[in-house]
Design an enzyme around this catalytic site. Structure first.
Site, PDB file in Angstrom:
ATOM      1  N   PRO A   1       0.819  -1.215   0.000  1.00 27.63           N
ATOM      2  CA  PRO A   1       0.000   0.000   0.000  1.00 27.63           C
ATOM      3  C   PRO A   1       0.848   1.258   0.000  1.00 27.63           C
ATOM      4  CG  PRO A   1      -0.104  -1.142   2.126  1.00 27.63           C
ATOM      5  CD  PRO A   1       0.581  -2.057   1.166  1.00 27.63           C
TER       6      PRO A   1
ATOM      7  N   TYR B   1      -0.592   5.185  13.324  1.00 24.31           N
ATOM      8  CA  TYR B   1      -1.950   5.700  13.099  1.00 24.31           C
ATOM      9  C   TYR B   1      -2.875   5.208  14.218  1.00 24.31           C
ATOM     10  CZ  TYR B   1       0.185   7.054   8.738  1.00 24.31           C
ATOM     11  OH  TYR B   1       1.031   7.628   7.824  1.00 24.31           O
TER      12      TYR B   1
ATOM     13  N   ARG C   1      -1.974  -5.143   9.223  1.00 27.37           N
ATOM     14  CA  ARG C   1      -0.588  -4.675   9.114  1.00 27.37           C
ATOM     15  C   ARG C   1      -0.154  -4.136  10.472  1.00 27.37           C
ATOM     16  NH1 ARG C   1       2.895  -1.093   4.774  1.00 27.37           N
ATOM     17  NH2 ARG C   1       3.207  -3.121   3.852  1.00 27.37           N
TER      18      ARG C   1
ATOM     19  N   ARG D   1       8.307   0.833  -2.949  1.00 23.40           N
ATOM     20  CA  ARG D   1       9.018   1.760  -3.848  1.00 23.40           C
ATOM     21  C   ARG D   1       9.423   1.132  -5.172  1.00 23.40           C
ATOM     22  NH1 ARG D   1      13.200   3.470   0.505  1.00 23.40           N
ATOM     23  NH2 ARG D   1      12.813   1.286   0.964  1.00 23.40           N
TER      24      ARG D   1
HETATM   25  C1  LIG Z   1       4.899   6.903  -1.030  1.00 22.21           C
HETATM   26  C2  LIG Z   1       4.603   5.862   0.005  1.00 22.21           C
HETATM   27  C3  LIG Z   1       3.344   5.809   0.564  1.00 22.21           C
HETATM   28  C4  LIG Z   1       3.046   4.819   1.514  1.00 22.21           C
HETATM   29  N1  LIG Z   1       1.779   4.696   1.989  1.00 22.21           N
HETATM   30  C5  LIG Z   1       1.439   3.655   2.770  1.00 22.21           C
HETATM   31  C6  LIG Z   1       0.092   3.389   3.104  1.00 22.21           C
HETATM   32  O1  LIG Z   1      -0.807   4.079   2.663  1.00 22.21           O
HETATM   33  N2  LIG Z   1      -0.161   2.353   3.929  1.00 22.21           N
HETATM   34  C7  LIG Z   1       0.830   1.545   4.409  1.00 22.21           C
HETATM   35  O2  LIG Z   1       0.559   0.609   5.154  1.00 22.21           O
HETATM   36  N3  LIG Z   1       2.112   1.761   4.074  1.00 22.21           N
HETATM   37  C8  LIG Z   1       2.433   2.784   3.265  1.00 22.21           C
HETATM   38  N4  LIG Z   1       3.732   2.937   2.853  1.00 22.21           N
HETATM   39  C9  LIG Z   1       4.753   1.985   3.317  1.00 22.21           C
HETATM   40  C10 LIG Z   1       4.980   0.885   2.269  1.00 22.21           C
HETATM   41  O3  LIG Z   1       3.818   0.102   2.083  1.00 22.21           O
HETATM   42  C11 LIG Z   1       6.127  -0.013   2.660  1.00 22.21           C
HETATM   43  O4  LIG Z   1       5.819  -0.641   3.881  1.00 22.21           O
HETATM   44  C12 LIG Z   1       7.438   0.733   2.796  1.00 22.21           C
HETATM   45  O5  LIG Z   1       7.603   1.679   1.753  1.00 22.21           O
HETATM   46  C13 LIG Z   1       8.632  -0.217   2.761  1.00 22.21           C
HETATM   47  O6  LIG Z   1       8.644  -0.942   1.561  1.00 22.21           O
HETATM   48  P1  LIG Z   1       9.683  -0.611   0.366  1.00 22.21           P
HETATM   49  O7  LIG Z   1      11.051  -0.687   0.960  1.00 22.21           O
HETATM   50  O8  LIG Z   1       9.431  -1.704  -0.644  1.00 22.21           O
HETATM   51  O9  LIG Z   1       9.363   0.738  -0.158  1.00 22.21           O
HETATM   52  C14 LIG Z   1       4.046   3.928   1.926  1.00 22.21           C
HETATM   53  C15 LIG Z   1       5.317   4.020   1.361  1.00 22.21           C
HETATM   54  C16 LIG Z   1       5.602   4.948   0.396  1.00 22.21           C
HETATM   55  C17 LIG Z   1       6.976   4.977  -0.218  1.00 22.21           C
END
Ligand SMILES: Cc1cc2nc3c(=O)[nH]c(=O)nc-3n(C[C@H](O)[C@H](O)[C@H](O)COP(=O)(O)O)c2cc1C
Ligand SMILES: Cc1cc2nc3c(=O)[nH]c(=O)nc-3n(C[C@H](O)[C@H](O)[C@H](O)COP(=O)(O)OP(=O)(O)OC[C@H]3O[C@@H](n4cnc5c(N)ncnc54)[C@H](O)[C@@H]3O)c2cc1C
Length: 789
Positions: free
Chosen positions: A438, A596, A644, A739
């Site tokens: 997400p 949150y 989560r 990402r």
């Molecule tokens: C732009 C952005 C928005 C995010 N929004 C959410 C979200 O709405 N809900 C959530 O649980 N995590 C959110 N995350 C966290 C990601 O789901 C993920 O847990 C975190 O980026 C680590 O994963 P990655 O290393 O693959 O980016 C967000 C991350 C990014 C980069």
């Protein structure tokens, strides 16, 4: 303490020290182990004029311990320094390629690992000969009481006095050692039983618990046989009270099936008592003080299970010798030595720690099938990637992959990577294990998704991931994080989401999950690309949380929720879930992470309540679980629900730690949550996360293997190799990438092409593009078979 004359000799020397061809040094080496001997050899190779004496308390041919191992690659580094000694050492190497694992009455063998072993005694004798040949003065049976005394008479004192370095203690205030005595017990034994076909691990279940052996041949007649177990098992066996001989007899009895009647022998007569040890993990803040420098085990240790202690010691010796000849003075050489070696040592220590912790926690994995257990063991240091294992032993890995696919219900003939195995949760069937994590887009208008969201999610669904999870979608306007966050509290929002879900279902075979959440104290903040988590410049709305806390001094203090607030928010969650069901989402995820609203109940950092929703973990979980039960009651029975969580607040014992996350997951599992999405952090501005590749995966691993609950891993996972190794080792069931999916919506399809996998479905209009990519990729595997740093 240092006397003036000690210091003055060092200072004097430092001032007039010149590299290459400069003034020869008078060097004392304290300790004639691999570090000390190899250092003196390396110094003499660079300048024969150095006057070097090694002081060793033992006799030349005393031996404590048995064999040491080197991997193929690591010995090459050492060989380049002194080809003649490498050649003689190599002549005594016992080589083996296979690793055999005895576990649950099965012997699983994998190949291509390329190790060599030599008797420690032989290695030391060869190094002594070479040192003598080069003119080093070797003084045996001389115990040095104080390095400070030596330092007065020598330009340089190298303290290579091993694990229990007296010098390290003598100058503890300067070296600042941190010694972590690890929890397992081990004893270093030998045997004449042959283990010459493979490096062998033997895991035995006994009436007192599991106990295991690491065994390898190191010369024609002898093998090292290290026995290890957890402290409670060791206590129950009564090893503490046994003599070395009694310990050997007991271990012989335990491992009788593998010893072919041969005895286990101890040669640790220098250790009083039973000879069982706890491994000391040694780190030092500094490695040098005035004209004294620590080297080898004295400076840093690496757990024996990755067999790199001797290599580390010898490589440090070469490095020190190099810098003493390239730098203008001794202090500069020390600085370079520390700088260069510390990174390398920390890298190896990190791999060694992973390996050591795997053995410390091995009981967590002892329910695994032998195939998965073996994979987990082989990849325990997290340095060997999935594709590197394929290079080592393609047949073995393909067998393991076939096992994984069979277990996933893909059929007997499926030979594909684990990431392409199907997965089922209730009646939701995922075509593969990749999840678009997400990610808030901050592009909603009054909570309503726009064409941005249609295009964004449609692209990710077309891109091949099995499951696309939408951003945190809020259950009320004041439950939004920012004015750009999406919601599910109006009919227009429901209709807009339905349009997106319908597209995903009509045009792709991905499934789509709705993440529902409430921002709590982190609400009323700016868009992600503005000042994240900072209050709005204008138009702030009041926020509420478990307790009256503020995210930071700049944010407003939230109102502590009353029971009436809790009822109202629960009803909002239920209404949103009903909308999500009508919109056709395949799965729900309840956002209980990242600080949150629901997360604010779980972590003690923000929950200061004194009612039944605060205090113990059970109490703190009560409200999130209340929400879950309310949603489960209205969410279609055939569709799964995930939660989560933040498995680590990264603030230490004050907050949630990984073991608490296991307790949280147990409660989720008991409540009927289908899968735990294991994230971490973002719950406190005081957090100190330890980032790195796959850095949150250990929390998922722990939850999955200690509770049996299905998990999703997330966090800095970006290579197909990462995904495959996580899945194959049983560290998670699904893998979320956030990402990487922003950078490449087609991450999964592209990964399949790189891996030479042709089984993924592309959207029909894109088939010519797919075919071109197939041709360009040559049809083969493009993936890098990494040995990760
Ligand atoms: C732009 C952005 C928005 C995010 N929004 C959410 C979200 O709405 N809900 C959530 O649980 N995590 C959110 N995350 C966290 C990601 O789901 C993920 O847990 C975190 O980026 C680590 O994963 P990655 O290393 O693959 O980016 C967000 C991350 C990014 C980069
Ligand atoms: C069970 C076990 C298995 C291992 N297996 C492997 C393996 O397979 N591969 C591998 O690479 N490494 C292995 N190691 C690690 C390896 O033994 C060490 O990392 C390595 O020996 C370090 O070399 P060193 O020269 O720093 O220290 P040491 O080898 O410990 O040498 C230090 C020397 O200093 C001498 N000394 C100490 N104090 C004094 C004093 N005051 N005066 C005079 N002399 C003194 C000691 O007698 C000793 O000879 C293993 C270690 C253990 C415990």
């Amino acid at each position: 303490m240092f006397k003036l004359e000690t210091y003055s000799r060092a200072v004097l020397f430092s001032c007039c020290f010149e590299h290459k061809g400069g003034i020869p040094m008078k060097i004392a080496c304290l300790g004639g182990g691999p570090a000390g001997l190899y250092f003196t050899i390396s110094m003499k190779l660079r300048d024969r004029a150095h006057d070097i004496t090694v002081f060793e308390r033992n006799r030349p041919d005393d031996t404590f311990g048995w064999g040491v191992v080197f991997s193929d690659e690591t010995f090459d580094n050492i060989a380049a320094n002194d080809p003649p000694s490498a050649e003689t050492i190599r002549a005594y190497f016992a080589y083996w390629d296979d690793i055999a694992v005895y576990y649950r009455n099965q012997r699983v063998v994998s190949g291509g690992h390329g190790f060599s072993g030599i008797a420690r005694k032989k290695l030391l004798l060869l190094l002594q000969d070479r040192a003598r040949e080069l003119g080093v003065n070797l003084v045996f049976q001389t115990e040095i009481a104080s390095a400070a005394t030596l330092a007065k008479d020598y330009d340089l004192v190298v303290a290579a006095d091993g694990l229990n370095s007296r010098t390290r203690n003598e100058f503890a205030e300067y070296f600042k050692p941190a010694i972590d005595l690890r929890k397992n017990k081990f004893v270093w034994l030998g045997t004449q039983q042959k283990f010459n076909d493979a490096f062998t691990f033997i895991f035995e279940q006994t009436e007192h618990g599991w106990i295991w052996a690491h065994a390898y041949q190191f010369d024609a007649h002898t093998a090292t046989f290290i026995v290890e177990c957890a402290e409670p098992t060791w206590q129950k066996f009564g090893f503490a009270a046994m003599s070395q001989d009694e310990s050997c007899r007991t271990c012989e009895h335990i491992f009788a099936d593998y010893l072919g009647g041969h005895r286990l022998i101890s040669n640790a007569s220098h250790i009083r008592g039973s000879a069982w040890l706890n491994f000391p993990r040694v780190l030092c803040e500094k490695w040098s003080h005035q004209n004294i420098v620590l080297m080898g085990d004295a400076a840093a240790t690496a757990h024996f299970s990755i067999g790199s202690g001797t290599k580390l010691a010898m490589e440090s010796a070469v490095s020190m010798a190099d810098y003493l000849h390239s730098e203008p003075d001794m202090q500069a050489a020390f600085a370079k030595y520390e700088d260069a070696r510390r990174t390398e040592v920390l890298r190896l220590q990190s791999a060694a720690r992973n390996s050591m912790e795997w053995f410390e926690d091995v009981e967590r994995y002892l329910h695994l099938d032998p195939v998965q257990f073996n994979y987990s063991l082989l990849t325990r240091s997290q340095r060997i990637s999935h594709e590197n294992l394929r290079l080592r032993d393609r047949n073995w890995l393909e067998g393991a992959e076939a096992w994984f696919q069979r277990l996933a219900g893909a059929g007997d003939n499926a030979v594909r990577r684990p990431m392409f195995a199907p997965f089922r949760l209730r009646d939701m069937h995922l075509k593969n294990r990749v999840v678009v994590s997400p990610m808030a887009q901050y592009k909603a208008v009054d909570g309503c998704p726009t064409d941005w969201h249609l295009v964004h999610y449609a692209e990710r669904a077309k891109g091949g991931a099995g499951l696309v999870c939408i951003e945190m979608t809020c259950v009320s306007p004041e439950g939004r994080i920012t004015p750009g966050c999406t919601g599910l509290y109006t009919p227009e929002q429901e209709a807009a989401w339905k349009r997106i879900v319908d597209f995903v279902h009509a045009e792709t075979d991905a499934k789509i999950c709705c993440q529902l959440g409430h921002s709590g104290a982190k609400g009323s903040t700016q868009l992600g690309w503005e000042e994240m988590d900072a209050p709005l410049k204008s138009g702030n709305w009041p926020v509420m949380s478990a307790s009256a806390t503020a995210w930071s001094v700049r944010n407003q203090t939230a109102r502590a929720m009353t029971r009436a607030d809790m009822d109202r928010v629960r009803k909002q969650f239920v209404a949103a879930a009903k909308m999500a069901a009508r919109a056709g989402f395949d799965m729900l995820e309840i956002h209980c992470a990242h600080g949150y609203l629901l997360s604010s109940f779980i972590t003690p950092l923000t929950n200061r309540r004194t009612d039944e929703y605060g205090g113990s973990l059970e109490n703190r979980m009560r409200y999130p679980l209340e929400i879950f039960h309310a949603l489960r009651a209205v969410w279609p029975a055939e569709k799964p629900i995930s939660m989560r969580i933040s498995a680590n607040d990264w603030v230490g014992a004050e907050g949630i730690e990984p073991q608490d996350a296991v307790a949280i997951a147990r409660l989720l599992r008991e409540a009927g949550v289908d899968i735990c999405d294991v994230s971490a952090g973002q719950t406190s501005i005081k957090a100190h996360p330890v980032y790195g590749r796959m850095f949150q995966t250990p929390f998922s691993d722990r939850i999955r293997n200690e509770t049996g609950m299905a998990t999703m891993a997330v966090g800095n996972i970006y290579e197909p190799d990462h995904v495959n190794s996580i899945l194959m080792a049983g560290r998670a069931d699904l893998v979320c990438l956030a990402r990487p999916h922003l950078a490449d919506p087609y991450w999964t399809l592209h990964a399949a092409v790189r891996l030479g996998d042709r089984g993924e479905t592309w959207p029909k209009p894109y088939l010519p593009g797919r075919d071109q990519l197939y041709r360009l990729s040559g049809g083969g595997e493009q993936i890098i078979a990494a040995v990760w740093p």
